[in-house]
Motif scaffolding. Structure first.
Motif, PDB file in Angstrom:
ATOM      1  N   GLY A   1      28.271  37.057 -55.465  1.00 35.70           N
ATOM      2  CA  GLY A   1      29.699  36.935 -55.407  1.00 35.70           C
ATOM      3  C   GLY A   1      30.387  37.166 -56.473  1.00 35.70           C
ATOM      4  O   GLY A   1      29.898  37.622 -57.615  1.00 35.70           O
ATOM      5  N   ASP A   2      31.795  36.726 -56.173  1.00 34.48           N
ATOM      6  CA  ASP A   2      32.660  37.096 -57.302  1.00 34.48           C
ATOM      7  C   ASP A   2      33.218  35.860 -57.965  1.00 34.48           C
ATOM      8  O   ASP A   2      33.492  34.742 -57.270  1.00 34.48           O
ATOM      9  CB  ASP A   2      33.963  37.760 -56.759  1.00 34.48           C
ATOM     10  CG  ASP A   2      33.603  39.172 -56.147  1.00 34.48           C
ATOM     11  OD1 ASP A   2      32.472  39.854 -56.794  1.00 34.48           O
ATOM     12  OD2 ASP A   2      34.372  39.876 -55.528  1.00 34.48           O
ATOM     13  N   LEU A   3      33.459  35.929 -59.266  1.00 31.53           N
ATOM     14  CA  LEU A   3      33.999  34.888 -60.197  1.00 31.53           C
ATOM     15  C   LEU A   3      35.306  35.107 -60.636  1.00 31.53           C
ATOM     16  O   LEU A   3      35.137  36.031 -61.160  1.00 31.53           O
ATOM     17  CB  LEU A   3      32.881  34.342 -61.103  1.00 31.53           C
ATOM     18  CG  LEU A   3      31.496  34.044 -60.431  1.00 31.53           C
ATOM     19  CD1 LEU A   3      30.445  33.530 -61.778  1.00 31.53           C
ATOM     20  CD2 LEU A   3      31.615  32.644 -59.624  1.00 31.53           C
ATOM     21  N   THR A   4      36.435  34.344 -60.684  1.00 35.54           N
ATOM     22  CA  THR A   4      37.440  34.745 -61.294  1.00 35.54           C
ATOM     23  C   THR A   4      38.019  33.881 -62.275  1.00 35.54           C
ATOM     24  O   THR A   4      38.061  32.666 -62.247  1.00 35.54           O
ATOM     25  CB  THR A   4      38.726  34.993 -60.186  1.00 35.54           C
ATOM     26  OG1 THR A   4      38.131  35.831 -58.991  1.00 35.54           O
ATOM     27  CG2 THR A   4      39.973  35.364 -60.714  1.00 35.54           C
ATOM     28  N   ALA A   5      38.569  34.376 -63.350  1.00 42.24           N
ATOM     29  CA  ALA A   5      38.946  33.563 -64.545  1.00 42.24           C
ATOM     30  C   ALA A   5      39.973  34.323 -65.342  1.00 42.24           C
ATOM     31  O   ALA A   5      39.605  35.529 -65.445  1.00 42.24           O
ATOM     32  CB  ALA A   5      37.735  32.814 -65.198  1.00 42.24           C
ATOM     33  N   PRO A   6      40.809  33.599 -66.007  1.00 40.42           N
ATOM     34  CA  PRO A   6      41.942  34.288 -66.795  1.00 40.42           C
ATOM     35  C   PRO A   6      41.083  34.470 -68.138  1.00 40.42           C
ATOM     36  O   PRO A   6      41.530  35.401 -69.084  1.00 40.42           O
ATOM     37  CB  PRO A   6      43.038  33.310 -66.981  1.00 40.42           C
ATOM     38  CG  PRO A   6      42.491  32.129 -66.613  1.00 40.42           C
ATOM     39  CD  PRO A   6      41.501  32.117 -65.655  1.00 40.42           C
TER      40      PRO A   6
ATOM     41  N   ARG B   1      25.408  32.449 -51.916  1.00 39.24           N
ATOM     42  CA  ARG B   1      26.934  33.235 -52.013  1.00 39.24           C
ATOM     43  C   ARG B   1      27.319  32.382 -53.324  1.00 39.24           C
ATOM     44  O   ARG B   1      27.178  30.872 -53.342  1.00 39.24           O
ATOM     45  CB  ARG B   1      27.664  33.189 -50.869  1.00 39.24           C
ATOM     46  CG  ARG B   1      27.262  34.096 -49.974  1.00 39.24           C
ATOM     47  CD  ARG B   1      27.171  35.574 -50.493  1.00 39.24           C
ATOM     48  NE  ARG B   1      28.604  36.115 -50.780  1.00 39.24           N
ATOM     49  CZ  ARG B   1      28.826  37.221 -51.439  1.00 39.24           C
ATOM     50  NH1 ARG B   1      27.860  37.972 -51.717  1.00 39.24           N
ATOM     51  NH2 ARG B   1      29.952  37.686 -52.081  1.00 39.24           N
ATOM     52  N   LEU B   2      27.994  32.853 -54.236  1.00 39.79           N
ATOM     53  CA  LEU B   2      28.573  32.416 -55.366  1.00 39.79           C
ATOM     54  C   LEU B   2      30.075  32.758 -55.460  1.00 39.79           C
ATOM     55  O   LEU B   2      29.931  33.962 -55.736  1.00 39.79           O
ATOM     56  CB  LEU B   2      27.652  32.328 -56.829  1.00 39.79           C
ATOM     57  CG  LEU B   2      28.425  31.979 -57.942  1.00 39.79           C
ATOM     58  CD1 LEU B   2      28.333  30.453 -57.913  1.00 39.79           C
ATOM     59  CD2 LEU B   2      27.411  32.481 -59.205  1.00 39.79           C
ATOM     60  N   ASN B   3      30.922  32.007 -55.389  1.00 45.39           N
ATOM     61  CA  ASN B   3      32.264  32.307 -55.498  1.00 45.39           C
ATOM     62  C   ASN B   3      33.141  31.388 -56.037  1.00 45.39           C
ATOM     63  O   ASN B   3      32.872  30.141 -55.997  1.00 45.39           O
ATOM     64  CB  ASN B   3      33.002  32.734 -54.167  1.00 45.39           C
ATOM     65  CG  ASN B   3      32.201  34.246 -53.393  1.00 45.39           C
ATOM     66  OD1 ASN B   3      31.409  33.571 -52.455  1.00 45.39           O
ATOM     67  ND2 ASN B   3      32.628  35.215 -53.793  1.00 45.39           N
ATOM     68  N   GLY B   4      34.446  31.755 -56.738  1.00 45.16           N
ATOM     69  CA  GLY B   4      34.877  30.678 -57.137  1.00 45.16           C
ATOM     70  C   GLY B   4      35.983  31.126 -58.241  1.00 45.16           C
ATOM     71  O   GLY B   4      36.018  32.053 -58.808  1.00 45.16           O
ATOM     72  N   ASP B   5      37.075  30.171 -58.583  1.00 46.04           N
ATOM     73  CA  ASP B   5      38.182  30.286 -59.524  1.00 46.04           C
ATOM     74  C   ASP B   5      37.756  29.401 -60.673  1.00 46.04           C
ATOM     75  O   ASP B   5      37.743  28.101 -60.459  1.00 46.04           O
ATOM     76  CB  ASP B   5      39.534  30.080 -59.043  1.00 46.04           C
ATOM     77  CG  ASP B   5      39.788  31.397 -57.930  1.00 46.04           C
ATOM     78  OD1 ASP B   5      39.444  32.487 -58.138  1.00 46.04           O
ATOM     79  OD2 ASP B   5      40.648  30.955 -57.061  1.00 46.04           O
ATOM     80  N   PHE B   6      37.820  29.998 -61.759  1.00 43.79           N
ATOM     81  CA  PHE B   6      37.612  28.875 -62.939  1.00 43.79           C
ATOM     82  C   PHE B   6      38.692  29.106 -64.230  1.00 43.79           C
ATOM     83  O   PHE B   6      39.526  30.248 -64.109  1.00 43.79           O
ATOM     84  CB  PHE B   6      36.252  29.153 -63.535  1.00 43.79           C
ATOM     85  CG  PHE B   6      35.218  28.849 -62.741  1.00 43.79           C
ATOM     86  CD1 PHE B   6      34.683  27.781 -62.273  1.00 43.79           C
ATOM     87  CD2 PHE B   6      34.763  30.031 -61.790  1.00 43.79           C
ATOM     88  CE1 PHE B   6      33.711  27.485 -61.324  1.00 43.79           C
ATOM     89  CE2 PHE B   6      33.582  29.799 -60.848  1.00 43.79           C
ATOM     90  CZ  PHE B   6      33.214  28.430 -60.631  1.00 43.79           C
TER      91      PHE B   6
END
Length: 376
Positions: free
Chosen positions: A138-143, A14-19
């Protein structure tokens, strides 16, 4: 065919995270963006379906000045001071005002990656919702999100070949040597397009590109290789955009083929991927360091790309014109264009579309401000 090295099955965890920044695509444009962010303090994640340098999709040729400007000469393979153009009615050799070089794709990608301080994961990007990029792991979040995934433009409105402004190219990589950078404008190989042979210190990259996406180029790529008495082995090919697209859309930055940053007529897209990738990276860096807002960065980068539209449009006009010129007239015109004054003028303007001077001088690292505050 390239050997896939990416993890499969149970190895794909799994790959998830905030960047702070997510860059989708790890070829020329994506890696150029990542390199521009080195030392900014940003948490940068680069994702690609393949390992870095795993899947070559071009003949890997570029003006030598760009390799030098980006300190990438370690990937250099062979340099050419002239371009040889063959037609059914004669051959013309143009002495260039600058040299063109071939390079090793995996090595160049490795050098680009060594120049960044981002993280990397293999994952297939499927789409996004707002600031969240959805991958098969998975989901990756960044502005700040960059689409450098190629002509599919996964995070925006994509194209579906063959009903799209795309060229198609295919090449083979026989072992061998050559001294000339050669182009064939010959309807025996392709009605609208050209063939090529790019030597690269031990191998030849021989291929055919068609401006018409409905024309299948496999048989004529084999024909050209056989005419050159080379074995058609180690295939690679891809679709090639030949129309500039918006470089920003719904809060996403697009660079490289996803923005149509590939020059019509010549299908040269590597230095333009570097050029616009650097421009994109500098805007992202300004946001990360608190010198501008996300909205301002989107506007500036979008305007920067759009300012080049007239140059791309003129190249597209030439792409449409060349197949309409009778072969004998084209051969006569090429012979007339061999004068030093004309070649220097034409190729000088051509290089200036994406000049190597743009790569000089990395931005000075400033104290990092929170991305969230910069976006306010």
């Amino acid at each position: 065919m390239p050997t896939r090295r990416t993890a499969r099955g149970a190895e794909r965890t799994r790959l998830n995270g905030d960047f702070d920044v997510v860059i989708c695509g790890a070829s020329f444009a994506g890696l150029a963006v990542a390199r521009e962010l080195r030392g900014s303090g940003a948490r940068v994640m680069v994702v690609d379906r393949y390992e870095i340098g795993e899947r070559q999709t071009s003949a890997c040729g570029i003006p030598t000045q760009w390799l030098r400007a980006m300190d990438l000469m370690g990937a250099h393979r062979q340099e050419f001071p002239r371009l040889v153009i063959h037609t059914p009615h004669g051959t013309s050799a143009l002495d260039l005002p600058w040299t063109f070089s071939t390079f090793d794709y995996p090595e160049l990608c490795s050098l680009l990656w060594e120049g960044s301080d981002a993280a990397f994961e293999t994952a297939k990007v499927n789409g996004r919702s707002g600031d969240t990029v959805h991958t098969d792991r998975g989901d990756l979040t960044a502005p700040l999100v960059v689409d450098a995934l190629g002509w599919r433009r996964v995070l925006g409105g994509g194209y579906q070949p063959p009903d799209a402004p795309l060229s198609r190219g295919l090449e083979v990589h026989p072992w061998g040597a050559g001294d000339e950078l050669e182009i064939w404008i010959d309807r025996r190989y392709v009605p609208a397009g050209y063939g090529w042979s790019f030597p690269a210190a031990g191998e030849l990259r021989i291929g055919v590109g068609s401006f018409d996406p409905r024309f299948h180029v496999k048989d004529t790529t084999v024909l050209l290789a056989e005419d050159l008495e080379r074995e058609p082995v180690r295939y690679q090919g891809n679709w090639i955009p030949h129309r500039l697209r918006a470089a920003t859309e719904d809060g996403i930055f697009f660079a490289g083929d996803s923005a149509g940053h590939c020059l019509p007529l010549t299908a040269e897209g590597i230095r333009t991927a570097f050029y616009f990738g650097i421009a994109c990276g500098r805007q992202l860096r300004a946001v990360v360091e608190g010198r501008t807002t996300i909205a301002e960065a989107l506007t500036r980068y979008g305007d920067f790309s759009a300012a080049h539209r007239w140059k791309f449009d003129r190249m597209l006009d030439a792409q449409r014109l060349v197949p309409r010129v009778p072969p004998r007239v084209l051969a006569t015109a090429l012979r007339a264009m061999r004068t030093k004054a004309f070649v220097d003028w034409a190729f000088g303007h051509y290089l200036a579309i994406a000049p190597p001077e743009f790569a000089a001088g990395p931005p000075v690292a400033l104290p990092r401000s929170a991305v969230g505050r910069a976006a306010a």
